[in-house]
Scaffold this active site. Structure first.
Site, PDB file in Angstrom:
ATOM      1  N   ALA A  39       2.097   3.108   7.263  1.00  0.00           N
ATOM      2  CA  ALA A  39       1.743   4.709   7.234  1.00  0.00           C
ATOM      3  C   ALA A  39       0.367   5.283   8.101  1.00  0.00           C
ATOM      4  CB  ALA A  39       2.268   5.246   6.515  1.00  0.00           C
TER       5      ALA A  39
ATOM      6  N   ASN B 203       0.588  -1.187   0.072  1.00  0.00           N
ATOM      7  CA  ASN B 203       0.274  -0.088  -0.055  1.00  0.00           C
ATOM      8  C   ASN B 203       0.540   0.974  -0.457  1.00  0.00           C
ATOM      9  OD1 ASN B 203      -2.133   2.427   0.232  1.00  0.00           O
ATOM     10  ND2 ASN B 203      -3.162   1.077   2.130  1.00  0.00           N
ATOM     11  N   ASP B 204       1.445   1.154   1.063  1.00  0.00           N
ATOM     12  CA  ASP B 204       2.673   2.808   0.819  1.00  0.00           C
ATOM     13  C   ASP B 204       3.142   2.570  -0.277  1.00  0.00           C
ATOM     14  OD1 ASP B 204       0.687   3.420   3.448  1.00  0.00           O
ATOM     15  OD2 ASP B 204       1.931   2.767   4.485  1.00  0.00           O
ATOM     16  N   VAL B 205       3.656   1.630  -0.237  1.00  0.00           N
ATOM     17  CA  VAL B 205       5.013   2.025  -0.924  1.00  0.00           C
ATOM     18  C   VAL B 205       5.058   2.227  -2.526  1.00  0.00           C
ATOM     19  CG1 VAL B 205       6.866   0.646   0.104  1.00  0.00           C
ATOM     20  CG2 VAL B 205       4.608  -0.736  -1.929  1.00  0.00           C
ATOM     21  N   VAL B 206       2.979   2.082  -2.796  1.00  0.00           N
ATOM     22  CA  VAL B 206       2.021   2.850  -4.047  1.00  0.00           C
ATOM     23  C   VAL B 206       1.816   3.602  -3.842  1.00  0.00           C
ATOM     24  CG1 VAL B 206       2.301   0.883  -4.960  1.00  0.00           C
ATOM     25  CG2 VAL B 206       0.567   0.851  -4.251  1.00  0.00           C
TER      26      VAL B 206
END
Lengths: 460, 104
Positions: free
Chosen positions: A427, A386-389
């Site tokens: 996050a 999730n956070d990395v995209v």
């Protein structure tokens, strides 16, 4: 038994040091890595034999028994550990190494007393302090990763004054050890180091653990290097320094990949800006989809990119995604895996997890290499990431992940998220990408969803 | 070995370390970490020497404990790294289209 002269001992240690350098050098390519590691192990064995052959040692039986006990503990642990649990194991091995170095330096104080050269005591103080920090810090990291305790940042009341006070006391004790060479002060330094290690790691959130593991690795390396000064042993010095360099490089890489500073990770929670975000579930409308629709989309694509996240590993879906890739490749569809540097729980973790599922390493692409590829990708399948995209890393300066380099999946024609729920990632911030028209969501456990997609694809 | 000589070795090792490690493939960062971990387990040599020259029973016991810890670090580190590296396989030559013995 003293079989080797001083010179031969030094030469043999030098050979072992070269073996370690070759071990690291081998890691420049997966083709040479395994041989390199075996060379390293051979170097370690040589060094151990030299240690026994270079001087008159008493208590030989007890020492050999201790080595046997250590091996009996280590080998099954190393053989049986699951690849998802690798970060814990590395943290633990790192911690015991740091602890051993601290004890060695402390013992050296007891009989180094005949001629305590000034530089020697500096090295002893450093080894005891940093080794103890590394040991207790690693144990707390292990507990967090093994979920023996909460993975959220733990902030003790008055954490900041305690940390500053602890640091000041440790520095004072280190100076006192240096000035006096007193063993009791050394023990005090050991205790302070243990306390500091706990205080250092407790406020770090689960998502930042890769940085902490790398940092503690560097600490232990430097501890062993300082141990080399203490024992006047060039092998320990070289080996420890190599590890210190590797830990430092990885720490900086990880911090850069998260768009955060190392101090921000370690002390951010103490300043109030922690990584702990909300876990609230949004109720904005999203487009959800079914396995059949996903299969059809994949079937008519020319190029598909998978973005695996830790969710994939938790669901043990590595093997299923590889099967899916096999089926797609048989249909002549190009398949790539986009690996974000912080995918997983330690640097490079996702690569190991996929390697375990027999994904060829050539198909794994790092972020900089794969980002231009998204423009020509027909479908991107985001599995448990999730956070990395999350484009918020580029667009909203207030977000905790702002500044983190991301995988630019929004450049692709279609984006499909495989998610368990609408809960935000580590996050704790919403992902705007989820609400875009090109995005659809397939809810459910990653492995079940992938299995269904695979079934539907085979039926087409 | 004098202190200055050790310092010289240290400084050179820093440069070698950064040089070698910065060339490590990102794919292999986890094995790098566990391999580096194994390498600092060489503190075992120090622990063995300290145990072999211990002057009291207490010092011997502490040193033997250090030997156990260091062995866990050293042996476990190399074994687990080997296990990981064994898994990193390339594509079968036929699939990649570029065999190993071509371009002669």
């Amino acid at each position: 038994v003293k079989l080797l002269s001083q010179n031969w001992t030094e030469i043999a240690y030098l050979a072992a040091a070269v073996c370690f350098i070759l071990a690291l050098k081998g890691l420049s390519s997966p083709k040479t890595a395994r041989r390199g590691n075996l060379i390293g192990a051979a170097g370690a064995l040589l060094a151990l034999l030299v240690a026994f052959a270079s001087q008159e040692l008493s208590n030989l039986g007890a020492i050999l028994a201790a080595i046997a006990i250590g091996s009996v503990i280590a080998v099954p642990a190393a053989r049986r550990v699951q690849m998802t649990q690798m970060p814990q194991l590395v943290a633990l091995f790192n911690g015991v190494g740091g602890g051993a170095a601290a004890l060695v330096a402390l013992l050296e104080m007891t009989h180094g007393s005949t001629d305590p050269a000034a530089g020697n005591l500096v090295a002893i103080a450093f080894t005891v302090l940093v080794g103890a920090v590394s040991f207790s810090g690693s144990v707390v990291t292990f507990a967090k990763l093994q979920e023996l305790m909460t993975t959220r940042p733990v902030i003790m009341p008055a954490a900041r004054p305690l940390m500053i006070g602890g640091l000041a006391a440790a520095v004072a004790a280190a100076v006192a050890v240096f000035a006096t060479g007193n063993l009791w002060l050394g023990l005090l330094l050991l205790a302070l180091g243990l306390a500091l290690g706990v205080m250092l790691v407790l406020p770090v959130g689960g998502a930042d653990v890769p940085i902490v593991i790398s940092l503690l690795n560097a600490f232990t390396g430097l501890t062993v290097a300082a141990g080399g000064f203490v024992l006047q042993n060039t092998l320990l010095l070289v080996a420890g320094t190599l590890v210190g360099a590797s830990g430092t490089i990885l720490t900086r890489l990880m911090a850069a990949a998260m768009g955060r500073s190392v101090t921000g990770v370690l002390f951010g929670a103490l300043r109030g800006g922690s990584t702990a975000g909300s876990t609230a579930v949004s109720d904005r409308p999203v487009r959800s989809t079914g396995p059949d629709d996903v299969a059809i989309l994949l079937n008519y694509a020319r190029k598909v990119i998978f973005v695996p996240g830790y969710g994939l590993a938790v669901a043990q879906a590595q093997h299923t995604i590889r099967e899916l890739a096999d089926v797609l490749e048989k249909k002549g569809i190009e398949v790539l895996y986009a690996i974000h540097p912080v995918a997983g729980r330690m640097p490079g973790h996702m690569n190991v997890l996929l390697a375990e599922a027999n994904v060829p390493y050539e198909a794994l692409r790092e972020m900089d290499e794969v980002n231009p590829e998204f423009k020509t990708a027909d479908v991107v399948l985001v599995v448990g990431a999730n956070d990395v995209v999350n484009p918020a890393a580029k667009t909203s300066p207030g977000a905790p992940i702002y500044g983190m380099p991301i995988l630019e999946v929004s450049d692709a024609q279609q984006v499909i998220f495989l998610k368990r729920s609408m809960r935000p990632g580590f996050a704790g911030i919403e992902n705007e990408l989820l609400y875009e028209p090109k995005t659809s969501l397939l809810f459910g456990d990653a492995k079940e969803s992938l299995t269904k997609v695979l079934g539907a694809l085979k039926a087409l | 070995v004098t202190g200055v000589a050790l310092l010289a070795v240290f400084v050179l090792a820093v440069f070698v370390g950064f040089e070698v490690v910065s060339k490590v493939s990102t794919t292999l960062h986890t094995p790098l970490m566990s391999g580096a971990n194994a390498i600092h387990g060489i503190i075992l040599v120090g622990a063995v020497i300290v145990a072999g020259t211990a002057e009291s029973t207490l010092a011997l016991l502490v040193a033997l404990f250090a030997v156990v810890l260091a062995t866990v670090n050293l042996v476990g580190g190399f074994v687990v790294t080997d296990r990981m590296l064994e898994m990193f396989k390339g594509r079968a030559p036929r699939a990649s289209g570029r065999g190993t013995g071509d371009a002669r």
